[in-house]
Structures are given as C-alpha cells and as structure tokens.
Design an enzyme around this catalytic site. Structure first.
Site, short mmCIF file in Angstrom:
data_model
loop_
_atom_site.label_atom_id
_atom_site.label_comp_id
_atom_site.label_asym_id
_atom_site.label_seq_id
_atom_site.Cartn_x
_atom_site.Cartn_y
_atom_site.Cartn_z
N ARG A 184 -35.56 35.13 -21.50
CA ARG A 184 -34.82 35.20 -20.51
C ARG A 184 -35.21 36.40 -19.55
O ARG A 184 -34.43 37.21 -18.88
CB ARG A 184 -33.31 35.67 -20.77
N SER A 234 -23.73 30.56 -20.51
CA SER A 234 -23.79 31.31 -21.73
C SER A 234 -23.75 32.83 -21.49
O SER A 234 -24.23 33.50 -20.50
CB SER A 234 -25.18 31.06 -22.43
N GLU A 304 -25.99 38.16 -20.71
CA GLU A 304 -26.89 37.36 -20.03
C GLU A 304 -26.39 37.19 -18.70
O GLU A 304 -27.36 36.94 -17.78
CB GLU A 304 -27.04 36.06 -20.49
#
Length: 310
Positions: A184, A234, A304
């Site tokens: 990420r 998410s 996130e």
C-alpha cells in the site's frame, strides 16, 4: 463554514481550468464514497496534464493548500471540510489507449480513469491480468499510488511506467524499481508526486475467459463485502502476519456503532456509514477498534483510509 481564497488565486484557477470546472465551498460528502465531509474552499477539475502541472506549480509557489483526489474512495474528510483547493482527476481526465504489441496488450491511461470502466475496456480488448483490479474502487491514479491489490494481485505486477509531476509541476517518468512499490505504498506517495498517466503491460487473452474471471471475483466481493453501503473500502491496513478483519472480529467488535458509523456485520474490516455518520463518528469508532484490538492481541492497527482536513 464559508472560506475564501484571495482574488489572484481564484482568478488563476478559473483562468487555468475554465469557470465551468471550478466551484467554491464544495460539499465533499458528494465526492467521497464514505458520503462524509464538510466543504472544500475550492474544487476544480483539470482536463489535461498541462493544466494539472500549472496548478500544482502555482500552488507550491504561493503556499496554497491543495489535495488531489480521484473517486474519493479511500478518503475521510473532516466535518469542518478542507481549507484549501481539492483537485479532482476523474472523468474529465480519463482517456485510455489500448494497443496490441505481439503477444502483449499495452494500456496507456490518464490517471482519472475509473478502475471498473478501465477493466471492462481491457477485457473487451483481450487483455489478461487486470481482472484482480477491476473491482477495486477508485481510479488508476490512486490505485498505482498506493499499490492497490486484491485476490493475490497488486498494481506492481502489471505497471510498466508512470508519468508523474512533482510539487513544482515538473514531469518525471518512473519505471521498475524507481516506483519503489511496497504494501500500500510507492515512491509516488512517499514523494508526494501526482500521477498523470500510467502504462500497463498485460498478456493477450480470450475476452470470454477474462470476463468470466471478472464475474467470479465480482461475485466473491459482493458476497463478502458491504458494497451497497457507503464506506471507504478496507478501513485498516493488513498487519504483518494477521488479518485486520479477524482481529476486529476476535475482539468482539463486529456490528458495534458510534453515531452513524458502524463496523460492518458482513465484513469486520469495513467501517460503514449507516446514514448520517460524521467524520467524528468514524474517528471515534476507529480509535476504539485500535484500542480494543491492541488490548486483546497486542497488534497496532494502522488506518488504510487517508484523512483530509483534520
């Protein structure tokens, strides 16, 4: 809360992108998949890379706060909004070119192309290897910046090169190791670059088989994720050696609420907006989740979702 930029800043933005592509005190809850957020002082939609580079260079030179978004799918905007300029790279900056090169399919896309539309175009052209990414919410620019992934695939597996601009508006082309893809993250996010264009290399395949794989993954997503309720995808990154959703579930947090924000009962890794949730509700809930998970398993969860205006 009404906020204002100086006349020379607003004039520059309007003259650069055109009056019809600029708005002021724009509600950000209309531009995020969470459907949450106060107003941005200014909101603009450039249509080409020269406009983007001019804006970014001007903002940097004049200390104007700015933030670049795509579909707003991984974003929580403060209830107080954002005292600055939001630059949206979406449908007005989304051209795609797909060509065959021997056994390969080469895709060149502007950063505002939506992943779903891009995936469908690639499938029709017989490009195999993008199926995992087709259901990822958001745009190709955002997906590349954060090295988005799903079902065993990541953007780093298919990206050949990325044209970016830096904070001074200079163009750079990043390839291979220069992209520094990680979990990420990428050199794009760590350096604050803005994605202008992406080149992807795929294998030639059979459209029917590709569509069948997309349908299968779409069905798996629908059955396990709360896709019909506003969220930012998410909520937490996957901690090494664990799954965030399982940790949240094991801590007995599935279904808990703060105001209009709730841990999804369908998938504990998603915080959802059940209607009227505020950014403050989401922050209170995610703080509680982090606290309870750490108390039970000693694991520190990391968001996130990106935050703007806090």
């Amino acid at each position: 809360m009404d906020r204002h930029l100086s006349d020379n800043i607003t004039d520059f933005i309007i003259n650069t992108v055109g009056e019809e592509y600029v708005s002021f005190n724009e509600p950000m809850n209309e531009h995020t998949t969470f459907k949450i957020g106060g107003n941005a002082t200014c909101f603009c939609k450039p249509q080409n890379k020269d406009q983007i580079k001019k804006l970014i260079a001007f903002f940097s030179e004049n200390d104007v706060e700015y933030y670049v978004i795509g579909n707003g799918s991984n974003l929580l905007v403060s209830d107080d909004g954002f005292d600055g300029v939001v630059v949206q790279l979406l449908d007005d900056y989304s051209d795609v070119q797909i060509d065959g090169d021997g056994g390969d399919i080469i895709v060149k896309s502007k950063s505002g192309a939506r992943m779903w539309k891009l995936g469908m175009s690639i499938a029709k052209a017989g490009g195999a290897g993008f199926e995992f990414a087709t259901g990822i919410p958001g745009t190709i620019g955002g997906a590349v910046m954060m090295n988005a992934g799903a079902y065993g695939g990541e953007m780093k597996d298919i990206v050949e090169s990325v044209l970016v601009c830096d904070k001074k508006g200079n163009e750079l082309t990043l390839r291979g190791d220069e992209l520094e893809f990680g979990y990420r993250t990428s050199a794009i996010s760590t350096n604050g670059y803005i994605v202008l264009e992406v080149e992807i290399k795929l294998q030639a395949g059979d459209t029917q088989e590709i569509m069948s794989r997309i349908d299968d993954l779409t069905e798996r997503r629908r059955s396990k994720q709360p896709l019909d309720i506003p969220s930012a995808g998410s909520t937490f990154k996957r901690p090494e050696g664990y799954y965030a959703a399982k940790l949240i579930d094991d801590a007995g947090l599935r279904g808990i609420k703060v105001g209009g924000a709730k841990v999804s009962e369908k998938h504990a890794g998603f915080v959802i907006n059940t209607g009227g949730a505020t950014a403050a509700d989401v922050v209170a809930l995610t703080d509680k989740i982090k606290e309870e998970v750490y108390k039970k398993d000693g694991v520190e969860l990391e968001l996130e979702v990106r935050k703007l205006g806090f």
